[in-house]
Design a protein around this motif. Structure first.
Motif, PDB file in Angstrom:
ATOM      1  N   ALA A 125       0.588   8.749  -2.753  1.00  0.00           N
ATOM      2  CA  ALA A 125      -0.309  10.089  -1.381  1.00  0.00           C
ATOM      3  C   ALA A 125      -1.755  10.221  -2.079  1.00  0.00           C
ATOM      4  CB  ALA A 125       0.499  11.574  -1.563  1.00  0.00           C
ATOM      5  N   LEU A 126      -2.037  10.387  -3.054  1.00  0.00           N
ATOM      6  CA  LEU A 126      -3.345  10.376  -4.393  1.00  0.00           C
ATOM      7  C   LEU A 126      -3.890   9.213  -3.367  1.00  0.00           C
ATOM      8  CD1 LEU A 126      -5.332  11.620  -6.122  1.00  0.00           C
ATOM      9  CD2 LEU A 126      -4.002  10.379  -7.757  1.00  0.00           C
ATOM     10  N   CYS A 127      -3.407   7.841  -3.421  1.00  0.00           N
ATOM     11  CA  CYS A 127      -4.082   6.863  -2.788  1.00  0.00           C
ATOM     12  C   CYS A 127      -4.175   6.308  -1.445  1.00  0.00           C
ATOM     13  CB  CYS A 127      -3.610   5.162  -3.349  1.00  0.00           C
ATOM     14  SG  CYS A 127      -3.884   5.008  -4.955  1.00  0.00           S
ATOM     15  N   ALA A 128      -3.858   7.359  -0.555  1.00  0.00           N
ATOM     16  CA  ALA A 128      -3.900   8.009   1.027  1.00  0.00           C
ATOM     17  C   ALA A 128      -3.115   6.967   1.669  1.00  0.00           C
ATOM     18  CB  ALA A 128      -5.041   7.415   1.107  1.00  0.00           C
ATOM     19  N   THR A 129      -2.035   6.354   0.906  1.00  0.00           N
ATOM     20  CA  THR A 129      -0.977   5.672   1.870  1.00  0.00           C
ATOM     21  C   THR A 129      -0.005   6.456   2.317  1.00  0.00           C
ATOM     22  OG1 THR A 129       0.646   5.165  -0.089  1.00  0.00           O
ATOM     23  CG2 THR A 129      -1.058   3.353  -0.492  1.00  0.00           C
ATOM     24  N   LEU A 130       0.040   7.823   2.205  1.00  0.00           N
ATOM     25  CA  LEU A 130       0.977   8.316   2.845  1.00  0.00           C
ATOM     26  C   LEU A 130      -0.528   9.309   3.268  1.00  0.00           C
ATOM     27  CD1 LEU A 130       3.047  10.086   0.264  1.00  0.00           C
ATOM     28  CD2 LEU A 130       3.643   8.363   2.012  1.00  0.00           C
ATOM     29  N   GLN A 131       0.561   9.868   4.442  1.00  0.00           N
ATOM     30  CA  GLN A 131      -0.733  10.761   4.943  1.00  0.00           C
ATOM     31  C   GLN A 131      -1.017  12.406   4.173  1.00  0.00           C
ATOM     32  OE1 GLN A 131       0.041  11.778   9.108  1.00  0.00           O
ATOM     33  NE2 GLN A 131      -0.035   9.258   9.687  1.00  0.00           N
ATOM     34  N   ASP A 132      -1.974  12.792   4.222  1.00  0.00           N
ATOM     35  CA  ASP A 132      -2.656  14.740   3.440  1.00  0.00           C
ATOM     36  C   ASP A 132      -1.186  15.272   3.238  1.00  0.00           C
ATOM     37  OD1 ASP A 132      -4.255  12.292   2.054  1.00  0.00           O
ATOM     38  OD2 ASP A 132      -6.113  13.245   2.912  1.00  0.00           O
ATOM     39  N   HIS A 133      -1.211  15.492   4.771  1.00  0.00           N
ATOM     40  CA  HIS A 133      -0.451  16.705   4.714  1.00  0.00           C
ATOM     41  C   HIS A 133       0.349  17.079   4.792  1.00  0.00           C
ATOM     42  CE1 HIS A 133       0.156  14.751   8.844  1.00  0.00           C
ATOM     43  NE2 HIS A 133       0.843  15.122   8.903  1.00  0.00           N
TER      44      HIS A 133
ATOM     45  N   THR B  54      -4.091  20.540  -1.391  1.00  0.00           N
ATOM     46  CA  THR B  54      -3.808  21.214  -2.754  1.00  0.00           C
ATOM     47  C   THR B  54      -2.547  20.216  -4.265  1.00  0.00           C
ATOM     48  OG1 THR B  54      -4.015  23.378  -1.775  1.00  0.00           O
ATOM     49  CG2 THR B  54      -4.113  23.613  -4.258  1.00  0.00           C
ATOM     50  N   ILE B  55      -1.485  20.123  -4.097  1.00  0.00           N
ATOM     51  CA  ILE B  55      -0.339  19.596  -4.550  1.00  0.00           C
ATOM     52  C   ILE B  55      -1.467  18.137  -5.148  1.00  0.00           C
ATOM     53  CG2 ILE B  55       2.025  18.042  -4.521  1.00  0.00           C
ATOM     54  CD1 ILE B  55       1.828  20.795  -2.730  1.00  0.00           C
ATOM     55  N   ILE B  56      -1.726  17.303  -4.219  1.00  0.00           N
ATOM     56  CA  ILE B  56      -2.087  16.214  -4.614  1.00  0.00           C
ATOM     57  C   ILE B  56      -3.283  16.474  -5.623  1.00  0.00           C
ATOM     58  CG2 ILE B  56      -3.375  13.953  -3.981  1.00  0.00           C
ATOM     59  CD1 ILE B  56      -1.901  13.940  -0.626  1.00  0.00           C
ATOM     60  N   ALA B  57      -4.316  17.027  -5.135  1.00  0.00           N
ATOM     61  CA  ALA B  57      -5.221  17.513  -5.887  1.00  0.00           C
ATOM     62  C   ALA B  57      -5.164  17.367  -7.299  1.00  0.00           C
ATOM     63  CB  ALA B  57      -6.177  18.696  -5.599  1.00  0.00           C
ATOM     64  N   ASP B  58      -3.088  18.925  -7.474  1.00  0.00           N
ATOM     65  CA  ASP B  58      -3.237  19.268  -8.636  1.00  0.00           C
ATOM     66  C   ASP B  58      -2.802  17.836  -9.450  1.00  0.00           C
ATOM     67  OD1 ASP B  58      -2.308  20.894 -10.963  1.00  0.00           O
ATOM     68  OD2 ASP B  58      -0.636  21.569  -9.421  1.00  0.00           O
ATOM     69  N   TYR B  59      -2.046  17.275  -9.074  1.00  0.00           N
ATOM     70  CA  TYR B  59      -1.531  16.008 -10.077  1.00  0.00           C
ATOM     71  C   TYR B  59      -2.083  15.152 -10.459  1.00  0.00           C
ATOM     72  CZ  TYR B  59       0.819  11.159 -10.475  1.00  0.00           C
ATOM     73  OH  TYR B  59       1.255  10.508 -10.515  1.00  0.00           O
TER      74      TYR B  59
END
Ligand SMILES: Nc1nc2c(ncn2[C@@H]2O[C@H](COP(=O)(O)OP(=O)(O)O)[C@@H](O)[C@H]2O)c(=O)[nH]1
Ligand SMILES: [Mg+2]
Length: 301
Positions: free
Chosen positions: A182-190, A195-200
């Motif tokens: 998700a962080l590398c944007a291979t999954l759609q953010d939503h 917030t969960i991605i930023a927290d990771y």
């Protein structure tokens, strides 16, 4: 993809250099049926390349004998030029017994969404034909939507690249792999939540003692509380939302998910430094076979 496979001479698997192991789909090996394959680790401009050799060694052990790192944005290492000759050599060595009468080469490019398959195809095509973009590039996962595009990338020898949309589902073995993808944007953010991605990311950076975010976002000190990071960012970048309370009054609150997007954008454009998110897979390799006392202590800590 299986249907076109009979006309394919070689596979280019594209993945993200920051996650050389996470999300790659091993089932795919059955689909390609022993055809020659080259693994391109793209977005090398965003990756910490200090462990490049360890990454390549581990991939070799896992059966990827040809690995190249590329950067389609700048191509500072001029690697794009080397990809096609490398493929032609592989095809030549493999013998093309099933398509020996055909003079053209068909190369299938595949990988999970948003790793740069279309960018790579365009970059190769531009290098050999000096032609413009033939395939659409996008910052969000899943931009290439048609089933398959056949793109001429070279005239001598006549070579086509088959660009696929992200039909390969990432292999999400566990939550941590999912967060890296998700962080590398291979999954759609939503799908995961900004917030969960930023927290990771904050968790990962703190765990690796990577405190670039402190200076970049003007904090006084590191924090492991995502709200302490996001609220000042929201205020500073004027990401404020107007909320109507149950009494009918309006209140202004920091927009946390938009602030999270600012953090992700900083990561994805390299402003927080270069990353190798899969370094844990490398650590286990460099662990000594018989741990000494110091090693034991390190392990426990
Ligand atoms: N920094 C960086 N960004 C890249 C690179 N290659 C592609 N991108 C960006 O990654 C995003 C996805 O690229 P795209 O080619 O559409 O990926 P695809 O879904 O695999 O076809 C786009 O915003 C590209 O500009 C690269 O080498 N470095
Ligand atoms: Mg694409």
């Amino acid at each position: 993809m299986q249907a076109v496979m009979k006309n394919v001479d070689c596979i280019i698997e594209v993945h993200d250099s920051r996650i050389p192991f996470s999300g790659r789909n091993s089932e795919f090996e059955y689909t390609i049926g022993g055809r020659p394959k080259i693994l391109i680790l793209n977005k090398a401009d965003l990756a910490d390349m200090s462990c490049r050799k360890q990454v390549v060694d581990k991939l070799k052990r896992d059966g990827c004998s040809r690995v190249l790192f590329s950067d389609c944005k700048h191509d500072s290492t001029n690697i794009i030029k080397k990809i096609l000759p490398s493929i032609q050599e592989l095809i030549h060595d493999a013998g093309r017994y099933h398509r020996a009468e055909n003079r053209d080469y068909n190369v299938l490019v595949c990988g999970v969404p948003n790793v740069g398959k279309s960018s790579l195809t365009n970059a190769i095509r531009h290098k050999y034909l000096r032609a413009g973009k033939a395939t659409q590039v996008g910052p969000t996962a899943g931009v290439t939507r048609s089933v398959l595009e056949k793109i001429r990338v070279c005239d001598e020898p006549l070579t086509y690249i088959l660009d696929t949309p992200g039909v390969l589902a990432p292999n999400v073995r566990n939550v941590e792999v999912g967060m890296k993808l998700a962080l590398c944007a291979t999954l759609q953010d939503h799908l995961v939540g900004e917030t969960i991605i930023a927290d990771y990311l904050l968790y990962w950076m703190n765990r690796h003692r990577r405190f670039e975010y402190v200076e970049h976002f003007g904090l006084k000190e590191p924090t492991d509380n995502i709200t302490e990071l996001l609220v000042p960012i929201a205020i500073h970048s004027n990401k404020i939302q107007k909320i109507r309370t149950s009494e009918g009054r309006y209140e202004y609150k920091p927009n946390i998910s938009q602030a999270a997007r600012v953090v992700m954008a900083a990561f994805r454009t390299g402003k927080l430094g270069k990353f190798m998110l899969d370094d844990d897979a490398l650590d286990s390799l460099s662990e000594p076979a018989v741990a000494d006392n110091a090693g034991d202590a390190r392990h426990r800590s």
